[in-house]
Design a protein around this motif. Sequence first.
Motif, mmCIF file in Angstrom:
data_model
loop_
_atom_site.group_PDB
_atom_site.id
_atom_site.type_symbol
_atom_site.label_atom_id
_atom_site.label_comp_id
_atom_site.label_asym_id
_atom_site.label_seq_id
_atom_site.Cartn_x
_atom_site.Cartn_y
_atom_site.Cartn_z
ATOM 1 N N GLN A 456 32.198 116.562 64.185
ATOM 2 C CA GLN A 456 32.891 115.686 63.133
ATOM 3 C C GLN A 456 33.885 114.656 63.673
ATOM 4 O OE1 GLN A 456 35.062 113.233 61.045
ATOM 5 N NE2 GLN A 456 33.236 114.500 60.438
ATOM 6 N N CYS A 463 27.409 106.318 61.217
ATOM 7 C CA CYS A 463 26.130 106.127 59.735
ATOM 8 C C CYS A 463 27.492 107.051 58.500
ATOM 9 C CB CYS A 463 25.012 107.005 60.068
ATOM 10 S SG CYS A 463 24.528 107.712 60.621
ATOM 11 N N VAL A 464 26.654 106.790 57.770
ATOM 12 C CA VAL A 464 27.291 108.103 56.257
ATOM 13 C C VAL A 464 27.391 109.209 56.259
ATOM 14 C CG1 VAL A 464 26.929 107.657 54.101
ATOM 15 C CG2 VAL A 464 27.453 105.682 55.008
ATOM 16 N N PRO A 465 26.044 109.613 56.039
ATOM 17 C CA PRO A 465 26.006 111.430 56.326
ATOM 18 C C PRO A 465 26.232 111.951 57.624
ATOM 19 C CG PRO A 465 23.859 109.965 56.521
ATOM 20 C CD PRO A 465 24.764 109.116 56.770
ATOM 21 N N ARG A 467 29.508 110.786 59.391
ATOM 22 C CA ARG A 467 30.787 110.812 59.752
ATOM 23 C C ARG A 467 31.244 110.877 58.167
ATOM 24 N NH1 ARG A 467 30.622 104.895 57.946
ATOM 25 N NH2 ARG A 467 30.653 105.405 56.119
ATOM 26 N N VAL A 468 30.826 110.966 56.475
ATOM 27 C CA VAL A 468 30.726 111.796 55.764
ATOM 28 C C VAL A 468 30.580 113.199 55.637
ATOM 29 C CG1 VAL A 468 31.914 110.901 53.461
ATOM 30 C CG2 VAL A 468 30.964 109.046 55.104
ATOM 31 N N GLY A 469 29.451 113.106 55.702
ATOM 32 C CA GLY A 469 28.590 114.250 55.538
ATOM 33 C C GLY A 469 29.186 115.914 55.831
ATOM 34 N N LYS A 471 32.236 115.433 57.483
ATOM 35 C CA LYS A 471 33.599 115.429 57.134
ATOM 36 C C LYS A 471 33.198 116.785 55.717
ATOM 37 C CE LYS A 471 38.267 114.818 56.309
ATOM 38 N NZ LYS A 471 38.572 115.749 55.830
ATOM 39 N N GLN A 472 32.790 116.528 54.968
ATOM 40 C CA GLN A 472 32.507 117.281 53.594
ATOM 41 C C GLN A 472 31.886 118.674 54.272
ATOM 42 O OE1 GLN A 472 33.301 116.293 50.412
ATOM 43 N NE2 GLN A 472 33.848 114.278 50.379
ATOM 44 N N LEU A 496 23.850 119.559 51.538
ATOM 45 C CA LEU A 496 23.993 118.782 52.482
ATOM 46 C C LEU A 496 23.624 118.688 53.883
ATOM 47 C CD1 LEU A 496 25.625 116.162 51.921
ATOM 48 C CD2 LEU A 496 27.868 117.774 51.776
ATOM 49 N N ASN A 499 20.164 117.735 54.252
ATOM 50 C CA ASN A 499 20.316 115.873 54.649
ATOM 51 C C ASN A 499 21.189 115.264 55.327
ATOM 52 O OD1 ASN A 499 19.132 116.004 51.748
ATOM 53 N ND2 ASN A 499 20.586 116.284 50.537
ATOM 54 N N SER A 504 20.896 111.396 59.042
ATOM 55 C CA SER A 504 21.597 111.140 60.424
ATOM 56 C C SER A 504 20.916 109.854 61.463
ATOM 57 C CB SER A 504 22.609 112.078 60.910
ATOM 58 O OG SER A 504 23.378 112.483 59.955
ATOM 59 N N GLY B 45 21.617 99.970 60.492
ATOM 60 C CA GLY B 45 21.533 101.411 60.352
ATOM 61 C C GLY B 45 22.202 101.904 59.388
ATOM 62 N N GLY B 46 23.514 102.449 59.635
ATOM 63 C CA GLY B 46 24.425 102.584 59.018
ATOM 64 C C GLY B 46 24.637 103.262 57.631
ATOM 65 N N ARG B 48 22.114 104.206 55.079
ATOM 66 C CA ARG B 48 21.071 104.918 55.576
ATOM 67 C C ARG B 48 20.035 104.762 54.568
ATOM 68 N NH1 ARG B 48 20.018 105.027 60.203
ATOM 69 N NH2 ARG B 48 18.632 107.134 60.225
ATOM 70 N N VAL B 84 17.561 112.117 50.177
ATOM 71 C CA VAL B 84 18.709 111.440 51.643
ATOM 72 C C VAL B 84 19.526 111.037 51.010
ATOM 73 C CG1 VAL B 84 18.575 111.237 54.313
ATOM 74 C CG2 VAL B 84 17.342 112.793 53.349
ATOM 75 N N ALA B 87 21.959 111.483 48.319
ATOM 76 C CA ALA B 87 23.142 112.093 49.628
ATOM 77 C C ALA B 87 24.065 111.594 50.191
ATOM 78 C CB ALA B 87 22.480 113.344 50.685
ATOM 79 N N SER B 88 22.991 110.057 50.752
ATOM 80 C CA SER B 88 24.326 109.411 51.038
ATOM 81 C C SER B 88 25.162 108.499 50.503
ATOM 82 C CB SER B 88 23.654 108.215 52.271
ATOM 83 O OG SER B 88 22.697 108.793 52.946
ATOM 84 N N LEU B 91 27.846 109.985 49.439
ATOM 85 C CA LEU B 91 28.524 110.537 49.991
ATOM 86 C C LEU B 91 29.949 109.095 50.503
ATOM 87 C CD1 LEU B 91 26.386 112.150 52.742
ATOM 88 C CD2 LEU B 91 28.798 113.491 51.767
ATOM 89 N N GLY B 198 34.354 109.184 63.798
ATOM 90 C CA GLY B 198 34.647 109.963 63.404
ATOM 91 C C GLY B 198 34.680 109.639 61.596
ATOM 92 N N TYR B 199 34.986 110.222 60.694
ATOM 93 C CA TYR B 199 35.909 110.197 59.810
ATOM 94 C C TYR B 199 36.767 109.449 59.527
ATOM 95 C CZ TYR B 199 36.487 110.942 54.774
ATOM 96 O OH TYR B 199 36.447 110.702 52.840
#
Lengths: 632, 369
Positions: A456, A463-465, A467-469, A471-472, A496, A499, A504, B45-46, B48, B84, B87-88, B91, B198-199
């Motif tokens: 993490q 990308c969202v999955p 970066r955020v996935g 973390k969750q 999760l 996914n 990703s 492509g960020g 998703r 997916v 889910a994205s 998120l 990351g986050y």
Amino acid sequence: MTAAKPGSNHQRTIFICQGTGCVSGKSFDITAALSRAAKEQGLAGVNVDFTGCHGFCEQGPVAIVEPDGIFYSQVTVADVPEIVQSHLRDGKPVERLFYKDPVTGEAIPHHRDIKFYSKQQRIILRNIGRINPERVDDYIAMGGYESLKKVLKEMTPGQVIAEIKRSGLRGRGGAGFPTGTKWEFCHNAAGDQKYMVCNADEGDPGAFMDRSTMEGDPHTVLEGMTIAAYAIGATEGYIYIRAEYPLAVKRVRLALQQSEEKGFLGDNILGSGFSLRIHVKEGAGAFVCGEETALLASIEGKRGMPRSRPPFPANSGLWGKPTTINNVKSLATVPVIIARGADWYAATGTEKSKGTCVFALTGKIANSGLIEVPMGIKLREIIYEIGGGIPGNKKFKAVQTGGPSGGCLPESYLDQSVDYESLAAAGSMMGSGGMVVMDEETCMVDVARFFLSFTQAESCGKCVPCRVGTKQMLDILERICRGEGKPEDMDILQELGQNVKVGSLCGLGQTAPNPVLTTLRYFRHEYEAHINEKRCPALSCTSLTSYFILPDKCQGCGICLRNCPVGCIAGDKRMVHIIDQEKCIKCGTCLDVCPERFNAVLKVSGETIEVPAAPVPVTAGKPAAAAASQKE
Amino acid sequence: MSDITLTINGREVKANRGMTVLEAAQAADIYIPTLCHYPDLEPYGGCRLCLVEIEKMRGLPTACTTPAADGMVVTTGSAAIDSVRHASLELILTTHPCDCLECHRRHRCGPYDVCLRHVAVTDRCVTCPANEDCELQQVVDYVGVHKLRIPRDTRPREIDASNPFFTIDRNRCILCARCVRACQEITCIGTIDMSYRGYAMKVSTFGDLPLIETDCGSCGECMVRCPVGAMFPKDIIRPEREVRTVCTYCGVGCSMYLGVKDGKITGVRGVREGPVNHGRLCVKGRFGIAEFVNHPDRLTTPLIRKNGRFEEASWEEALDLVVARLGKYRGDEVAVISSAKSTNEDNYVMQKLARAVLGTNNVDHCARL
Ligand SMILES: Cc1cc2nc3c(=O)[nH]c(=O)nc-3n(C[C@H](O)[C@H](O)[C@H](O)COP(=O)(O)O)c2cc1C
Ligand code: SF4
Ligand code: SF4
Ligand code: SF4
Ligand code: SF4
Ligand code: FES
């Protein structure tokens, strides 16, 4: 100069390891002291030399005396006079410094008899520990650069590619893509300029095989890279090394210079008309920069973030030109395949995974270090024979392969063959070769949390999955470890995780959930214990464990009281001591300091022990009384 | 010229070589949800969301990054894609105020309505500058996210209001990187970039300085590409209609739409089809027009100097005076200076007057920048 006694002062070379591990154990000083002592003693036939990492860093600093093959472990500067006088001068090896088998306790003088080495098969690491990495002539003496000569004089690029394809070599950087096929794509790609890139980023925590290869045998990487460049038609090359590897950077730079001086690099190599220039690029140490497209972005001076493929680097890589990226170990294998032939190489390994693989073996294991084994070896052989098993009579619980995003496999997989397909089928991976052994005291939920916290933090954030996935998922795992898990958490983690894997962009996110998904699959009961019973079966999660002083065992000695850092133990002389559970920070000091013969402090999870409200006089005089009160 | 053919959702679609799968689909009016894609920026492509299935390709490739190829067979919706994609989006919503997004009443909710769900004022879509113009709203409506199973992160994030023309409110930022790419690819300055990993990743300037202390030229190219209300102009009035014109500031001649409400200019928008600017504008064109046009110091009636002082006059008076005076001169005895702050149309008429009526080429205006 005093003449040495005949018969005792033969030609001997003592090789001191100067890999990073042994260097941190002062092996530079040991080398200097040995040289000085040998000179003072006038030992003309004795050579003091150094090598790269032997892999057995656990026993470092290590030294080998050749031609005797004597292996010394945990050498210090203080041991130097004895080694010089007894062994190098008088021919009598110093037994005290022999390696002791962790199981039998037996002292083993010869390098080849040590199980850690005897079970290994060294192709990639073949020269490391046997040559001085700063002398190109040492490499040449081992047959180095012969393969390059053969390739440039006798083979077309197409033949080189065909040979590598036939050998079955697959990328050792993690994904296991067939190297010959990769070269072929790039060879066939249209472009006026092509690039050959060596991926020496090695960002996995605890992994050091690429570093050892570059520190111990840099020329083999250069030779492999030059052959690869010839095969794909590249005239420019980059070696991307992380800046945290100063010794590797130094030795690779030196090797480049030597190789150019010898005519193995530069313009018109060996009169073949083929030219190659190799540059070193130092990376700033982001894990994700090991991912090939992020690595290319980083070389170009951009933020190290992966991009989607296609287009693949073979068609559009560095500055949009056809580019091949190979791992250090893949390239180090190439000269051997050319020298000994594809068939020889393909004879080792399994049907789909040929040759050998290198692992950095760590964790709860007797012999940690760097090992090279044939593909198809069983996990059990690695852990129990090479690794010497689990120390302290503890039980094996799991092994994690493939670095921070590998999966954790339970005991039932110990007879699993180690190869790309089998590991992937089990939910883990070959990765770049991390191998962490865990024993019964390891909490698998906590392990999953630990690895996910790494991925993490190292996610590039694009990308969202990922970066955020992640973390969750990490938040959920942290909650479970704190004892705040909810019954639905396991389902959410599973869904999760799946996914994130599928959604990703790059390999980091696509594999990051592995430790979570495999522990959910193989160690589900540990999750259930944490969530439903608020209990950590391994007694590892601090929030779920507590310490109690057993009233029937406490002798009232007061050692715990004096050592508790927060002063939360009440008691007096000959009074049963009591821990204030509210104030206890669960540091475990009381358990450590309570004398073994009393054994009065107990660590528990998910249960409480009945203790008096305030200190009472000690009753545990005799063992019989203790036994009686325990029965109540 | 269409030179390749794809099959998308069972339909044959013509496309040009060099297009992405997303562009091919859009050209054929097939909707694929997107958030990080923007037509004039490089594929990213960020987010998703544009995942599709393509025969003979592993996994779920993103339509926005995958080059279209002849004979490709593409599916834009399936159980795997939906899972997916959902889910994205879920998120993304954990990092964006989303109570209104989940609410079925959003389209009917006005700024003064009482929220029945007690959503905090700052979190309400109706108070967001992007409301009804928000791509996240559109995507949520398409994908249909009604309830988050994972908690929302409500920790406050930094707001940069230092720029006089627009604000960055990171509380709404979904990290699509459109702004960053615009500054790098369109403006070619690179004032803003993603920082941290990351986050912790966020849009920031070099050294995390307020925008006003950087080399930002305030062109606003970043802002106009923000799909949500994370970057927005400080002056927002929704226009009643738009009028197409050409920027009056300099000789480049950028095409623009002026937003108009109650006879006043409310804002400016670049014209994507504009041949010289392709929709782009600089700080003056984007933020400097409404200000001077609507400025109280601006003359709204002619002035005539009487006894050394300017006095207001009617157009009849002023024109009579000009005609009377100009009539005394011929040809090159006259020079005409007009103003760049007038419209191009007015300036055109002015040079006609000089050349055709007064008979001189001595005509210029102040926009020699
Ligand atoms: C997050 C991430 C980190 C990686 N790190 C490395 C690395 O440190 N070294 C490496 O050789 N390959 C690394 N890889 C794999 C590379 O992307 C690439 O597959 C490899 O360098 C290709 O070389 P090979 O075909 O010789 O294995 C990494 C991949 C990912 C997704
Ligand atoms: S998967 Fe993670 S590391 Fe890879 S591009 Fe996405 S955010 Fe970056
Ligand atoms: S665990 Fe640490 S804090 Fe708790 S009682 Fe023992 S010594 Fe004190
Ligand atoms: S206003 Fe223009 S220069 Fe400033 S950050 Fe945005 S795109 Fe870059
Ligand atoms: S500010 Fe807007 S355009 Fe920039 S990353 Fe955030 S959401 Fe995207
Ligand atoms: S639009 Fe394709 S990933 Fe965002």
